[in-house]
Design an enzyme around this catalytic site. Structure first.
Site, PDB file in Angstrom:
ATOM      1  N   ALA A  76       0.823  -1.210   0.000  1.00 37.40           N
ATOM      2  CA  ALA A  76       0.000   0.000   0.000  1.00 37.40           C
ATOM      3  C   ALA A  76       0.851   1.251   0.000  1.00 37.40           C
ATOM      4  CB  ALA A  76      -0.928  -0.003   1.214  1.00 37.40           C
ATOM      5  N   GLU A  78       2.176   1.885  -4.167  1.00 39.39           N
ATOM      6  CA  GLU A  78       1.333   1.785  -5.362  1.00 39.39           C
ATOM      7  C   GLU A  78       0.412   3.000  -5.518  1.00 39.39           C
ATOM      8  OE1 GLU A  78       0.344   0.144  -8.865  1.00 39.39           O
ATOM      9  OE2 GLU A  78       1.623  -0.952  -7.466  1.00 39.39           O
ATOM     10  N   SER A 108       0.530   6.079  -3.976  1.00 39.54           N
ATOM     11  CA  SER A 108       1.240   7.364  -4.102  1.00 39.54           C
ATOM     12  C   SER A 108       1.911   7.501  -5.458  1.00 39.54           C
ATOM     13  CB  SER A 108       2.279   7.509  -2.986  1.00 39.54           C
ATOM     14  OG  SER A 108       1.644   7.651  -1.732  1.00 39.54           O
ATOM     15  N   GLU A 136       4.496  13.291   1.098  1.00 41.34           N
ATOM     16  CA  GLU A 136       5.164  12.958  -0.166  1.00 41.34           C
ATOM     17  C   GLU A 136       4.604  13.789  -1.314  1.00 41.34           C
ATOM     18  OE1 GLU A 136       6.345   8.251   0.557  1.00 41.34           O
ATOM     19  OE2 GLU A 136       4.470   8.768  -0.450  1.00 41.34           O
TER      20      GLU A 136
END
Length: 410
Positions: A241, A244, A246, A368
């Site tokens: 998780a 993928e 982000s 991010e």
């Protein structure tokens, strides 16, 4: 004689000419039949709930279950059903023992404060990748050069997974999201990843480092607490998780901004962290890369939006459609929900889910994306698509939406 119409099939096809839009049939249902039956791959007919308010009610209702072992659970496919049976996680469980406690074990590593403390390091990774990209040939595939490495490097470092293993876990996790995968494909990929993670956890018992797997191995890998297999399954959830979604948001968000020049200019010309944060929330709302719907099953008879849902009936909540719900996001007549506007107050979107099962890593994803979108267009102000939007290979074949590749130039 009464005439009955068969429920529509789900998932519904997206229009390739409108790659950022949810399927038009779903948006139509949101207006005409916001809670209705649909038919899925195994012939069952769960409820489809499409409005923002109703989905929040479903996801926060104490009688709604996330337990994928429930025989009535509306799985996305036979492959995903097989993978979840092989590596069931707290995310697909209910209750204080199966869900709450393991989540608490991990939650302290993903607090907003801890993720903010990583901002400088994420900035360093972002700048280094852009340095390498600018020094190389163009056009370049932004997915391979930038969008995938940023979150992959971060989750590997947080967990303590060697980045040299990235090619292995990238290729293996593709089996989890590819709609063409068979149950055998996903179970084989799951077994290989669990073996990799079990080996790392076992090693960190005697050779700990400053990472999450080391903490789990030191604190949890003890008789009466957790087994190696349990910890490997927890780590597998974080690993898959953590990159993928982000990675797809970075690529898809870049494509969306490059095709909305008025919004791109607002992002490119600002040094206001609040506007960058608003941009990220709006991109999460507008794009919502999870397009297979959040799946649940009713644990007892409940009322949602005036509709009776019986115990044992499956429920699908397409959050991409909810995030285009005019009643939730049109605060102004000049700001329709199907427009991208980076100044929109969109923090109440459902891209990370809602309720007790909402995404554990959402604060990491936010930081991010804030770093990426504040840096990418500042460092490369002339960034542009190197191919027409209609030629981009979008992930219509995957359960997590994005672009297989994104050629850009400057």
């Amino acid at each position: 004689m009464a005439h009955t119409t068969a429920p529509p099939a789900f998932p519904m096809e997206r229009d390739a000419r409108c790659p950022f839009d949810p399927p038009s049939a779903l948006l139509d249902l949101q207006q005409s039949a916001p809670i209705t039956r649909v038919r899925i791959w195994n012939g069952s007919e769960p409820w489809l709930v499409t409005r923002h308010e109703d989905i929040r009610a479903v996801l926060s209702h104490p009688a709604i279950s996330s337990d994928t072992d429930n025989p009535d659970f509306p799985h996305q496919s036979a492959a995903i059903q097989a993978r979840r049976k092989r590596a069931k996680s707290f995310f697909t469980s209910d209750g204080p023992v199966e869900h709450d406690e393991p989540r608490r074990v991990l939650a302290r590593d993903f607090t907003a404060k801890r993720m903010q403390a990583l901002r400088e390091h994420i900035q360093t990774i972002t700048d280094k990748l852009l340095d390498d990209m600018l020094a190389g040939p163009k056009p370049v595939d932004l997915v391979e050069a930038f969008a995938l490495p940023v979150p992959s490097l971060m989750i590997c470092e947080l967990l303590g997974v060697p980045y040299s293993a990235q090619d292995s876990f990238h290729s293996l996790t593709k089996a989890f999201v590819d709609r063409a995968s068979t149950p055998e494909d996903t179970v084989a990929a799951t077994d290989q990843l669990l073996e990799l993670l079990s080996g790392l956890l076992d090693k960190k018992v005697t050779e700990p480092a400053d990472d999450l797997l080391s903490r789990l191995a030191q604190e949890q890998l003890k008789p009466g607490i957790r087994s190696l297999d349990e910890l490997a399954k927890m780590a597998l959830l974080l690993l898959t998780a953590g990159h993928e979604t982000s990675a797809n948001m970075i690529a898809l968000g870049t494509a969306a901004l490059l095709t909305h020049p008025d919004q791109l200019e607002k992002v490119r010309s600002t040094d206001d962290p609040a506007l960058i944060a608003s941009t990220v929330e709006e991109l999460l709302r507008y794009l919502t890369v999870v397009h297979s719907g959040l799946r649940r099953v009713a644990g007892e008879d409940i009322q949602i939006g005036g509709r009776l849902i019986r115990k044992g009936e499956g429920i699908i909540c397409p959050i991409d459609t909810a995030n285009w719900d005019a009643s939730a996001f049109e605060t102004d007549a000049t700001l329709p929900a199907d427009d991208l506007d980076v100044t929109r107050p969109a923090r109440h979107h459902l891209a990370f889910g809602f309720g007790v099962h909402q995404c554990l890593g959402q604060q990491l994803a936010r930081v991010e994306l804030q770093v990426v979108f504040s840096t990418l267009f500042r460092r490369i102000p002339t960034l542009a698509l190197a191919e027409p939007l209609g030629d981009i290979h979008f992930k219509h074949d995957m359960s997590i939406y994005g672009a297989h590749s994104l050629l850009v130039t400057w």
